[in-house]
Design a protein around this motif. Structure first.
Motif: not given
Ligand SMILES: [Zn+2]
Ligand SMILES: [Zn+2]
Length: 253
Positions: A213, A13, A188, A140, A60-61, A56
């Motif tokens: 997402h 992301n 999620h 998220d 993926d972040h 966070h």
């Molecule tokens: Zn995520």
């Protein structure tokens, strides 16, 4: 103010926001080379980015945050809990610890973090403003809280997690434990939860709504668009989709 996505989903992301002379990313889930390649599509180089706001510590972040920060001299802003949960301690990086409930300025952008329920140490999401327009970003989060609704009120643009369709998740191939995690209170948002959030916020100034997402296995763009457009009473294709490979192009506020 304008914004664009470099990619959105469980494989990485990054959301880019520009106001005045300032450009910030929310999250950097791509390494330096991939990040440069994706920024090029938007007519920028990595050196054009000033800072990255981290939501966070999930990979993926945060996967590319420190490598990119070292390579491109980006400032990194994140909560104490997020930094503590990282394998990388941020040495040699311009790191600023932010309070999950305290607003701050990054150049020409006012950043308003807010805490969200997610299975990370100290996760936040962000409302960004330039004194005129407001962009709310929410991915998220396991469920919708009154505080999230309050923070995302009266936005000009919303980027909202539509992670899964509850039925597709339930009937899909994921192991039971993973299904429980994703669909749980610290997992999620599904399409219905995102639609519920949208129905609770002030919508009179909304000019952009983008679903983000999305699970590639447990959702489809059409289902997300159907859920959100039903709330706005708009054509389904008015709802934007942030895709994993392409993100979405610049949108002006
Ligand atoms: Zn995520
Ligand atoms: Zn996460």
């Amino acid at each position: 103010m304008r914004f664009a996505s470099l990619g959105s989903g469980s494989r990485g992301n990054a959301l880019l926001v520009e106001a005045g002379t300032t450009r910030v990313l929310i999250d950097a889930g791509f390494g330096p080379r991939e990040m440069s390649r994706r920024l090029e599509r938007l007519g920028l180089t990595a050196e054009d980015v000033d800072a990255v706001l981290v939501t966070h510590e999930h990979s993926d972040h945060i996967g590319g945050v420190f490598a990119c920060a070292r390579r491109f001299d980006w400032a990194v802003l994140l909560t104490h809990g997020t930094l503590a949960a990282c394998r990388d301690n941020g040495a040699d990086v311009r790191t600023t610890i932010i309070d999950s409930q305290e607003s701050l300025s990054v150049g020409d952008i006012c950043v308003h973090p807010f805490p969200v329920p997610h299975d990370a140490r100290e996760p936040v999401q962000f409302l960004l403003a330039d004194g005129d327009k407001r962009l709310g970003v929410l991915t998220d989060a396991g469920h919708v809280t009154p505080h999230m609704v309050a923070m995302l009120g009266a936005c000009d643009a919303l980027v909202l997690e539509c992670n899964h369709d509850a039925q597709m998740l339930a009937q899909g191939s994921y192991p039971q434990a993973l299904k429980r995690r994703i669909g749980g209170l610290w997992g999620h948002l599904d399409n219905a939860a995102a639609a519920s959030l949208l129905s609770q916020v002030g919508r009179s100034s909304l000019r952009h709504v983008v679903a983000a997402h999305l699970s590639e296995e447990n959702n489809s763009p059409a289902l997300a668009q159907e859920a959100l457009s039903a709330v706005l009473n708009c054509a389904p294709d008015w709802i934007g989709i942030a895709t994993q490979n392409e993100g979405f192009a610049w949108r002006d506020l």
